[in-house]
Write an enzyme that holds these catalytic residues in place. Sequence first.
Site, PDB file in Angstrom:
ATOM      1  N   ASP A  80     -23.459 -32.284-102.678  1.00  0.00           N
ATOM      2  CA  ASP A  80     -23.976 -33.003-103.844  1.00  0.00           C
ATOM      3  C   ASP A  80     -24.007 -34.487-103.520  1.00  0.00           C
ATOM      4  O   ASP A  80     -23.038 -35.046-103.000  1.00  0.00           O
ATOM      5  CB  ASP A  80     -23.061 -32.727-105.058  1.00  0.00           C
ATOM      6  CG  ASP A  80     -23.691 -33.177-106.363  1.00  0.00           C
ATOM      7  OD1 ASP A  80     -24.044 -34.372-106.484  1.00  0.00           O
ATOM      8  OD2 ASP A  80     -23.833 -32.339-107.273  1.00  0.00           O
ATOM      9  N   ILE A  81     -25.134 -35.119-103.842  1.00  0.00           N
ATOM     10  CA  ILE A  81     -25.321 -36.527-103.470  1.00  0.00           C
ATOM     11  C   ILE A  81     -24.422 -37.457-104.286  1.00  0.00           C
ATOM     12  O   ILE A  81     -24.110 -38.567-103.842  1.00  0.00           O
ATOM     13  CB  ILE A  81     -26.817 -36.908-103.588  1.00  0.00           C
ATOM     14  CG1 ILE A  81     -27.155 -38.092-102.713  1.00  0.00           C
ATOM     15  CG2 ILE A  81     -27.226 -37.143-105.032  1.00  0.00           C
ATOM     16  CD1 ILE A  81     -28.646 -38.255-102.466  1.00  0.00           C
TER      17      ILE A  81
ATOM     18  N   ASN B 172     -23.445 -24.991-114.534  1.00  0.00           N
ATOM     19  CA  ASN B 172     -23.879 -25.594-115.792  1.00  0.00           C
ATOM     20  C   ASN B 172     -25.200 -24.933-116.154  1.00  0.00           C
ATOM     21  O   ASN B 172     -26.172 -25.021-115.405  1.00  0.00           O
ATOM     22  CB  ASN B 172     -24.053 -27.109-115.630  1.00  0.00           C
ATOM     23  CG  ASN B 172     -22.750 -27.791-115.251  1.00  0.00           C
ATOM     24  OD1 ASN B 172     -21.687 -27.374-115.668  1.00  0.00           O
ATOM     25  ND2 ASN B 172     -22.843 -28.836-114.451  1.00  0.00           N
TER      26      ASN B 172
ATOM     27  N   GLN C  50     -26.409 -28.997-117.641  1.00  0.00           N
ATOM     28  CA  GLN C  50     -27.357 -28.805-116.537  1.00  0.00           C
ATOM     29  C   GLN C  50     -28.413 -29.898-116.582  1.00  0.00           C
ATOM     30  O   GLN C  50     -29.034 -30.136-117.622  1.00  0.00           O
ATOM     31  CB  GLN C  50     -28.028 -27.422-116.643  1.00  0.00           C
ATOM     32  CG  GLN C  50     -28.941 -27.122-115.458  1.00  0.00           C
ATOM     33  CD  GLN C  50     -29.523 -25.704-115.491  1.00  0.00           C
ATOM     34  OE1 GLN C  50     -29.380 -24.988-116.479  1.00  0.00           O
ATOM     35  NE2 GLN C  50     -30.178 -25.314-114.411  1.00  0.00           N
TER      36      GLN C  50
ATOM     37  N   HIS D 165     -27.900 -23.291-109.943  1.00  0.00           N
ATOM     38  CA  HIS D 165     -27.039 -23.588-108.791  1.00  0.00           C
ATOM     39  C   HIS D 165     -25.578 -23.500-109.189  1.00  0.00           C
ATOM     40  O   HIS D 165     -25.220 -23.696-110.339  1.00  0.00           O
ATOM     41  CB  HIS D 165     -27.352 -24.979-108.233  1.00  0.00           C
ATOM     42  CG  HIS D 165     -27.307 -26.068-109.260  1.00  0.00           C
ATOM     43  ND1 HIS D 165     -28.328 -26.292-110.156  1.00  0.00           N
ATOM     44  CD2 HIS D 165     -26.354 -26.976-109.571  1.00  0.00           C
ATOM     45  CE1 HIS D 165     -28.025 -27.296-110.955  1.00  0.00           C
ATOM     46  NE2 HIS D 165     -26.819 -27.722-110.641  1.00  0.00           N
TER      47      HIS D 165
ATOM     48  N   HIS E  64     -21.771 -25.104-108.504  1.00  0.00           N
ATOM     49  CA  HIS E  64     -21.018 -26.250-107.987  1.00  0.00           C
ATOM     50  C   HIS E  64     -19.702 -25.739-107.422  1.00  0.00           C
ATOM     51  O   HIS E  64     -19.006 -24.945-108.076  1.00  0.00           O
ATOM     52  CB  HIS E  64     -20.651 -27.221-109.117  1.00  0.00           C
ATOM     53  CG  HIS E  64     -21.800 -27.904-109.771  1.00  0.00           C
ATOM     54  ND1 HIS E  64     -22.090 -29.237-109.567  1.00  0.00           N
ATOM     55  CD2 HIS E  64     -22.728 -27.460-110.663  1.00  0.00           C
ATOM     56  CE1 HIS E  64     -23.141 -29.577-110.301  1.00  0.00           C
ATOM     57  NE2 HIS E  64     -23.549 -28.515-110.975  1.00  0.00           N
TER      58      HIS E  64
HETATM   59  P1  5GP Z   1     -26.317 -30.028-112.864  1.00  0.00           P
HETATM   60  O1  5GP Z   1     -25.976 -31.204-113.726  1.00  0.00           O
HETATM   61  O2  5GP Z   1     -27.773 -29.632-113.046  1.00  0.00           O
HETATM   62  O3  5GP Z   1     -25.371 -28.880-113.012  1.00  0.00           O
HETATM   63  O4  5GP Z   1     -26.100 -30.515-111.376  1.00  0.00           O
HETATM   64  C1  5GP Z   1     -27.081 -31.180-110.647  1.00  0.00           C
HETATM   65  C2  5GP Z   1     -26.369 -31.841-109.472  1.00  0.00           C
HETATM   66  O5  5GP Z   1     -27.332 -32.185-108.513  1.00  0.00           O
HETATM   67  C3  5GP Z   1     -25.635 -33.136-109.851  1.00  0.00           C
HETATM   68  O6  5GP Z   1     -24.249 -32.989-109.560  1.00  0.00           O
HETATM   69  C4  5GP Z   1     -26.305 -34.196-108.985  1.00  0.00           C
HETATM   70  O7  5GP Z   1     -25.392 -35.133-108.472  1.00  0.00           O
HETATM   71  C5  5GP Z   1     -26.964 -33.389-107.885  1.00  0.00           C
HETATM   72  N1  5GP Z   1     -28.182 -33.968-107.348  1.00  0.00           N
HETATM   73  C6  5GP Z   1     -29.198 -34.498-108.076  1.00  0.00           C
HETATM   74  N2  5GP Z   1     -30.182 -34.914-107.250  1.00  0.00           N
HETATM   75  C7  5GP Z   1     -29.769 -34.628-105.988  1.00  0.00           C
HETATM   76  C8  5GP Z   1     -30.376 -34.827-104.708  1.00  0.00           C
HETATM   77  O8  5GP Z   1     -31.473 -35.350-104.556  1.00  0.00           O
HETATM   78  N3  5GP Z   1     -29.659 -34.403-103.637  1.00  0.00           N
HETATM   79  C9  5GP Z   1     -28.433 -33.823-103.751  1.00  0.00           C
HETATM   80  N4  5GP Z   1     -27.813 -33.464-102.635  1.00  0.00           N
HETATM   81  N5  5GP Z   1     -27.837 -33.624-104.954  1.00  0.00           N
HETATM   82  C10 5GP Z   1     -28.509 -34.021-106.063  1.00  0.00           C
END
Ligand code: 5GP
Length: 153
Positions: free
Chosen positions: A42-43, A98, A105, A111, A113
């Site tokens: 995760d970035i 999420n 999310q 995905h 985590h």
């Molecule tokens: P969500 O909030 O949808 O459960 O998680 C999305 C995750 O994707 C976040 O933790 C965010 O930091 C990560 N993320 C968003 N954009 C990028 C990206 O371009 N590259 C990577 N490696 N992670 C990303």
Amino acid sequence: MGEPTAVTQPSHDPHCIFCKIVLGEIPSARVLETDQAVAFLDIHPVIPGHTLVVPKAHYAHLGDLPDSLASHAGSLLPRLCRAIQAATGAAGLNVIVNNGRAAGQTIDHCHWHIIPRFDDDPVNWPWPQGEYLGDELSQMRFRIERELGEVPG
Ligand code: 5GP
Ligand code: ZN
């Protein structure tokens, strides 16, 4: 009654950032890849080593995934957990999905985590928990079982 109509699902969404990562259009720090899924860092990690496990096909939510794809992604989790825990020295891990905006999310491509955890780290956990009153628990059980088709109609 005929066969259920097959729902065609696009395998990639051109506007989806995770599809772009899957296709290699955006760089990522991949740690594991199979024919159906990829895992990358995760970035913006909650804790360094925070890793995302992403099915390659585009499905927005966990409930949209075919069982076989969910099984495949899930089958990668134990090995990834062992590797991430060993690599980071974490005392534990949170593995979460999420699912939907209300659940946090932000990327509509399902995905998992995997988040390393340490004793006394700054992550705000656990979530506040409540109580069922009266017959609320049995009512809730009934409603979910009915949706699952586990209650005779
Ligand atoms: P969500 O909030 O949808 O459960 O998680 C999305 C995750 O994707 C976040 O933790 C965010 O930091 C990560 N993320 C968003 N954009 C990028 C990206 O371009 N590259 C990577 N490696 N992670 C990303
Ligand atoms: Zn996608």
